[in-house]
Design a protein around this motif. Sequence first.
Motif, PDB file in Angstrom:
ATOM      1  N   SER A  96      85.034  93.414 -63.673  1.00 31.78           N
ATOM      2  CA  SER A  96      85.626  92.438 -64.589  1.00 31.78           C
ATOM      3  C   SER A  96      86.824  93.073 -65.281  1.00 31.78           C
ATOM      4  CB  SER A  96      84.602  91.999 -65.633  1.00 31.78           C
ATOM      5  OG  SER A  96      85.239  91.310 -66.699  1.00 31.78           O
ATOM      6  N   ALA A  97      87.977  92.435 -65.186  1.00 30.61           N
ATOM      7  CA  ALA A  97      89.186  92.944 -65.831  1.00 30.61           C
ATOM      8  C   ALA A  97      89.024  92.958 -67.349  1.00 30.61           C
ATOM      9  CB  ALA A  97      90.390  92.102 -65.433  1.00 30.61           C
ATOM     10  N   ARG A  98      88.430  91.918 -67.894  1.00 28.69           N
ATOM     11  CA  ARG A  98      88.245  91.846 -69.347  1.00 28.69           C
ATOM     12  C   ARG A  98      87.305  92.940 -69.834  1.00 28.69           C
ATOM     13  NH1 ARG A  98      89.367  87.030 -67.330  1.00 28.69           N
ATOM     14  NH2 ARG A  98      90.802  85.653 -68.440  1.00 28.69           N
ATOM     15  N   GLU A  99      86.224  93.186 -69.107  1.00 26.94           N
ATOM     16  CA  GLU A  99      85.300  94.262 -69.487  1.00 26.94           C
ATOM     17  C   GLU A  99      85.970  95.625 -69.341  1.00 26.94           C
ATOM     18  OE1 GLU A  99      81.593  93.989 -67.375  1.00 26.94           O
ATOM     19  OE2 GLU A  99      81.246  91.938 -68.065  1.00 26.94           O
ATOM     20  N   SER A 150      82.296  83.308 -56.077  1.00 26.66           N
ATOM     21  CA  SER A 150      82.179  83.722 -54.674  1.00 26.66           C
ATOM     22  C   SER A 150      81.058  84.753 -54.549  1.00 26.66           C
ATOM     23  CB  SER A 150      83.498  84.313 -54.176  1.00 26.66           C
ATOM     24  OG  SER A 150      83.738  85.565 -54.793  1.00 26.66           O
ATOM     25  N   ALA A 151      80.629  84.983 -53.330  1.00 20.87           N
ATOM     26  CA  ALA A 151      79.557  85.954 -53.096  1.00 20.87           C
ATOM     27  C   ALA A 151      79.970  87.362 -53.549  1.00 20.87           C
ATOM     28  CB  ALA A 151      79.190  85.968 -51.618  1.00 20.87           C
ATOM     29  N   GLU A 152      81.251  87.688 -53.423  1.00 25.93           N
ATOM     30  CA  GLU A 152      81.740  89.011 -53.816  1.00 25.93           C
ATOM     31  C   GLU A 152      81.825  89.200 -55.332  1.00 25.93           C
ATOM     32  OE1 GLU A 152      85.278  88.520 -51.207  1.00 25.93           O
ATOM     33  OE2 GLU A 152      84.890  90.657 -50.825  1.00 25.93           O
ATOM     34  N   SER A 165     100.807 111.069 -59.274  1.00 24.21           N
ATOM     35  CA  SER A 165     100.938 109.681 -58.850  1.00 24.21           C
ATOM     36  C   SER A 165      99.570 109.133 -58.482  1.00 24.21           C
ATOM     37  CB  SER A 165     101.853 109.570 -57.626  1.00 24.21           C
ATOM     38  OG  SER A 165     103.147 110.000 -57.946  1.00 24.21           O
ATOM     39  N   GLN A 166      99.388 107.868 -58.752  1.00 22.25           N
ATOM     40  CA  GLN A 166      98.148 107.181 -58.390  1.00 22.25           C
ATOM     41  C   GLN A 166      98.518 105.830 -57.815  1.00 22.25           C
ATOM     42  OE1 GLN A 166      94.814 108.267 -58.798  1.00 22.25           O
ATOM     43  NE2 GLN A 166      94.431 106.516 -57.507  1.00 22.25           N
ATOM     44  N   GLY A 167      98.041 105.535 -56.640  1.00 21.83           N
ATOM     45  CA  GLY A 167      98.257 104.241 -56.016  1.00 21.83           C
ATOM     46  C   GLY A 167      96.931 103.546 -55.786  1.00 21.83           C
ATOM     47  N   MET A 168      96.891 102.267 -56.036  1.00 23.82           N
ATOM     48  CA  MET A 168      95.678 101.472 -55.822  1.00 23.82           C
ATOM     49  C   MET A 168      96.057 100.143 -55.184  1.00 23.82           C
ATOM     50  SD  MET A 168      93.534 101.828 -59.349  1.00 23.82           S
ATOM     51  CE  MET A 168      92.887 103.400 -59.877  1.00 23.82           C
ATOM     52  N   VAL A 169      95.275  99.728 -54.216  1.00 22.56           N
ATOM     53  CA  VAL A 169      95.414  98.392 -53.652  1.00 22.56           C
ATOM     54  C   VAL A 169      94.271  97.566 -54.233  1.00 22.56           C
ATOM     55  CG1 VAL A 169      95.430  96.982 -51.568  1.00 22.56           C
ATOM     56  CG2 VAL A 169      96.514  99.244 -51.564  1.00 22.56           C
ATOM     57  N   VAL A 170      94.627  96.466 -54.874  1.00 25.06           N
ATOM     58  CA  VAL A 170      93.675  95.650 -55.626  1.00 25.06           C
ATOM     59  C   VAL A 170      93.608  94.249 -55.027  1.00 25.06           C
ATOM     60  CG1 VAL A 170      93.163  94.695 -57.915  1.00 25.06           C
ATOM     61  CG2 VAL A 170      94.254  96.946 -57.704  1.00 25.06           C
ATOM     62  N   ARG A 171      92.393  93.747 -54.864  1.00 21.80           N
ATOM     63  CA  ARG A 171      92.223  92.360 -54.407  1.00 21.80           C
ATOM     64  C   ARG A 171      91.467  91.604 -55.487  1.00 21.80           C
ATOM     65  NH1 ARG A 171      88.415  89.615 -50.763  1.00 21.80           N
ATOM     66  NH2 ARG A 171      87.484  91.652 -50.474  1.00 21.80           N
ATOM     67  N   MET A 172      92.019  90.465 -55.860  1.00 23.59           N
ATOM     68  CA  MET A 172      91.360  89.593 -56.828  1.00 23.59           C
ATOM     69  C   MET A 172      90.232  88.843 -56.130  1.00 23.59           C
ATOM     70  SD  MET A 172      94.760  88.259 -58.845  1.00 23.59           S
ATOM     71  CE  MET A 172      93.862  87.019 -59.714  1.00 23.59           C
ATOM     72  N   ILE A 173      89.157  88.627 -56.847  1.00 21.01           N
ATOM     73  CA  ILE A 173      87.975  87.956 -56.312  1.00 21.01           C
ATOM     74  C   ILE A 173      87.762  86.658 -57.083  1.00 21.01           C
ATOM     75  CG2 ILE A 173      85.484  88.159 -55.931  1.00 21.01           C
ATOM     76  CD1 ILE A 173      87.178  90.149 -54.290  1.00 21.01           C
ATOM     77  N   ALA A 174      87.544  85.579 -56.359  1.00 21.65           N
ATOM     78  CA  ALA A 174      87.328  84.273 -56.994  1.00 21.65           C
ATOM     79  C   ALA A 174      85.969  84.225 -57.689  1.00 21.65           C
ATOM     80  CB  ALA A 174      87.416  83.177 -55.936  1.00 21.65           C
ATOM     81  N   GLU A 175      85.962  83.654 -58.880  1.00 22.20           N
ATOM     82  CA  GLU A 175      84.699  83.447 -59.605  1.00 22.20           C
ATOM     83  C   GLU A 175      83.787  82.571 -58.763  1.00 22.20           C
ATOM     84  OE1 GLU A 175      83.358  84.528 -62.440  1.00 22.20           O
ATOM     85  OE2 GLU A 175      85.078  85.720 -63.047  1.00 22.20           O
ATOM     86  N   ARG A 227      96.786  88.598 -65.825  1.00 18.94           N
ATOM     87  CA  ARG A 227      98.078  87.906 -65.819  1.00 18.94           C
ATOM     88  C   ARG A 227      98.187  86.918 -64.666  1.00 18.94           C
ATOM     89  NH1 ARG A 227     102.691  92.335 -67.536  1.00 18.94           N
ATOM     90  NH2 ARG A 227     102.252  92.199 -69.759  1.00 18.94           N
ATOM     91  N   LYS A 228      97.514  87.220 -63.565  1.00 19.79           N
ATOM     92  CA  LYS A 228      97.530  86.326 -62.404  1.00 19.79           C
ATOM     93  C   LYS A 228      96.460  85.238 -62.504  1.00 19.79           C
ATOM     94  CE  LYS A 228      99.475  89.530 -59.026  1.00 19.79           C
ATOM     95  NZ  LYS A 228     100.564  88.698 -58.539  1.00 19.79           N
ATOM     96  N   GLY A 229      95.749  85.185 -63.632  1.00 19.15           N
ATOM     97  CA  GLY A 229      94.789  84.119 -63.868  1.00 19.15           C
ATOM     98  C   GLY A 229      93.369  84.410 -63.427  1.00 19.15           C
ATOM     99  N   GLY A 230      93.061  85.632 -63.128  1.00 20.29           N
ATOM    100  CA  GLY A 230      91.711  85.972 -62.683  1.00 20.29           C
ATOM    101  C   GLY A 230      90.981  86.876 -63.655  1.00 20.29           C
ATOM    102  N   ASP A 231      89.793  87.309 -63.240  1.00 23.84           N
ATOM    103  CA  ASP A 231      89.025  88.292 -64.003  1.00 23.84           C
ATOM    104  C   ASP A 231      88.358  89.301 -63.076  1.00 23.84           C
ATOM    105  OD1 ASP A 231      87.769  89.486 -66.352  1.00 23.84           O
ATOM    106  OD2 ASP A 231      85.916  88.665 -65.530  1.00 23.84           O
ATOM    107  N   LYS A 232      87.886  88.872 -61.933  1.00 19.76           N
ATOM    108  CA  LYS A 232      87.146  89.748 -61.025  1.00 19.76           C
ATOM    109  C   LYS A 232      88.097  90.399 -60.017  1.00 19.76           C
ATOM    110  CE  LYS A 232      83.063  88.582 -62.603  1.00 19.76           C
ATOM    111  NZ  LYS A 232      82.171  89.505 -63.251  1.00 19.76           N
ATOM    112  N   PHE A 233      87.830  91.697 -59.715  1.00 16.35           N
ATOM    113  CA  PHE A 233      88.654  92.397 -58.741  1.00 16.35           C
ATOM    114  C   PHE A 233      87.900  93.557 -58.118  1.00 16.35           C
ATOM    115  CE2 PHE A 233      89.237  94.784 -62.608  1.00 16.35           C
ATOM    116  CZ  PHE A 233      89.539  96.093 -62.250  1.00 16.35           C
ATOM    117  N   VAL A 234      88.392  93.985 -56.963  1.00 19.97           N
ATOM    118  CA  VAL A 234      87.879  95.181 -56.296  1.00 19.97           C
ATOM    119  C   VAL A 234      89.062  96.058 -55.909  1.00 19.97           C
ATOM    120  CG1 VAL A 234      85.755  94.119 -55.416  1.00 19.97           C
ATOM    121  CG2 VAL A 234      87.823  94.060 -54.030  1.00 19.97           C
TER     122      VAL A 234
END
Length: 133
Positions: free
Chosen positions: A111-114, A103-105, A91-101, A61-68
């Motif tokens: 992959s969100a789509r996968e 990039s080295a990371e 309860s489950q909490g997660m901190v998620v960072r989007m990764i730019a296509e 939704r935020k326009g990305g695909d890769k995350f950690v």
Amino acid sequence: MRYSVLPIVFGLAIGVSACTQTQIQPMSKDTFKVATHAAPACGPSGARNVAFKSAAIEVIRKGGDKFVILGDQTDSGVSGDIFTGFHQNYSQGMVVRMIAEGSAEAKSALSARETLGADWKNAVAKGAPTTCS
């Protein structure tokens, strides 16, 4: 005295149909927190799966695909009283960072789509899951 079973069945159907709630909290332009609360029927793994799918949906939704996942927290608690009974909630909490296509990371990022599978467009359109099944 005769009791109708219909109200009990209806109540159980409502309880199972919406057994999770998820909130997304922005933390920065590329980082957000997923907080999922699940009913007893889901268990801890159900809460974790809903949070993970919700994270993937939010990344798309935020326009990305890769995350950690930067952080992960599991918790449980008991609610209820002696009249209605006690129930354990998860309860489950997660901190998620989007990764730019590109990039080295991105090579080691998820992959969100996968994560959502072949029907990812439908999952994104529906939004965060409300059941753990």
